[in-house]
Each structure stands twice: as structure tokens, then as C-alpha cells.
Design a protein around this motif. Structure first.
Motif, PDB file in Angstrom:
ATOM      1  N   ASP A   1      76.897 -31.848 -38.756  1.00 14.99           N
ATOM      2  CA  ASP A   1      75.537 -32.352 -38.531  1.00 14.99           C
ATOM      3  C   ASP A   1      74.505 -31.608 -39.380  1.00 14.99           C
ATOM      4  O   ASP A   1      73.330 -31.992 -39.400  1.00 14.99           O
ATOM      5  N   THR A   2      74.951 -30.561 -40.060  1.00 12.81           N
ATOM      6  CA  THR A   2      74.047 -29.789 -40.904  1.00 12.81           C
ATOM      7  C   THR A   2      73.478 -30.664 -42.017  1.00 12.81           C
ATOM      8  O   THR A   2      74.226 -31.300 -42.759  1.00 12.81           O
ATOM      9  N   ALA A   3      72.145 -30.706 -42.098  1.00 12.10           N
ATOM     10  CA  ALA A   3      71.472 -31.559 -43.074  1.00 12.10           C
ATOM     11  C   ALA A   3      69.963 -31.365 -42.942  1.00 12.10           C
ATOM     12  O   ALA A   3      69.492 -30.734 -41.997  1.00 12.10           O
ATOM     13  N   THR A   4      69.251 -31.934 -43.891  1.00 13.84           N
ATOM     14  CA  THR A   4      67.816 -32.086 -43.727  1.00 13.84           C
ATOM     15  C   THR A   4      67.577 -33.413 -43.021  1.00 13.84           C
ATOM     16  O   THR A   4      68.092 -34.444 -43.461  1.00 13.84           O
ATOM     17  N   TYR A   5      66.822 -33.370 -41.946  1.00 11.94           N
ATOM     18  CA  TYR A   5      66.566 -34.559 -41.150  1.00 11.94           C
ATOM     19  C   TYR A   5      65.159 -35.078 -41.452  1.00 11.94           C
ATOM     20  O   TYR A   5      64.194 -34.309 -41.462  1.00 11.94           O
TER      21      TYR A   5
END
Length: 125
Positions: free
Chosen positions: A90-94
Motif C-alpha cells: 500500500d506504500t505510495a503517494t496518495y
């Protein structure tokens, strides 16, 4: 025009939770759908969840169903993304996004014309 400001990102261990907020301002007619998208390094931006502003109908990517919940507080012009049982993937820029369009694919990146600046979410194993 619509202005969107995200907040609530951060670092968390796998299994943890975070809640993202998106404060919207500007033309409410340009916010028929509100969506959350994410982009990991080297990957394309993808739709995570979306909500219809008037009906409250929600849409989720298969990868987050049962773990993420999108909601809205129309009095505060704010959309939330509650993220539970977070995984390293789920690691990401949201990013928060808005569109005035009525369309059949609310998780499609190309359908949205207004975007926030993004907030980083990092999930460690």
C-alpha cells in the motif's frame, strides 16, 4: 475550479491504520465524484476508492476492498479514506481528485481533472 488539500499520510507498520483527509474548496458543481488514487515509484497511478457526492455510492479497487473505507462530510467539504490492515504494497503517494463528470468508471484516472498535491503513505513490514 476546485482546490484539494490532502493530509493524514505518514509511516506505519504492516497491520496498522491511517486516515487520510481531503479538504475541498471551490465550485461544488465540479465535484460530482471524489476519488482517492495512489502512485508507487515506477508504477502508474491507480484508482483506490471513489464516492458519488450526492448519493454516497462508493467504489473500491479489488486490492483494498474490505480494508479501506471512503466517506464524506459534506458540511465540512471533506472526503476521508480510512485505511486499515495496511500492507507494505500500500506504500505510495496518495492523491485526492474530483470530477464534474457523470461516467461509468469512477476509478479511472483519466476521468478526473482536479488533483491535490498528494500525501505519502509508507507501510513497513
Amino acid at each position: 475550479q476546485v482546490q484539494l488539500v490532502e493530509s493524514g499520510g505518514g509511516s506505519v507498520q504492516a497491520g496498522g491504520s491511517l486516515r487520510l483527509s481531503c479538504a475541498a474548496s471551490g465550485n461544488t458543481n465540479s465535484r460530482n465524484y471524489m476519488g482517492w488514487f495512489r502512485q508507487a515509484p515506477g508504477k502508474e497511478r491507480e484508482g483506490v476508492a471513489a464516492i458519488h457526492a450526492r448519493t454516497g455510492l462508493t467504489y473500491y479497487a479489488d486490492s483494498v476492498k474490505g480494508r479501506f473505507t471512503i466517506s464524506q462530510d459534506n458540511a465540512k467539504n471533506t472526503v476521508y479514506l480510512q485505511m486499515n490492515s495496511l500492507k507494505p504494497e500500500d506504500t505510495a503517494t496518495y492523491y485526492c481528485a474530483a470530477t464534474p463528470q457523470t461516467f461509468a468508471r469512477p476509478l479511472s484516472v483519466n476521468a478526473y481533472g482536479f488533483w491535490g498535491q498528494g500525501t505519502q503513505v509508507t507501510v513497513s513490514s
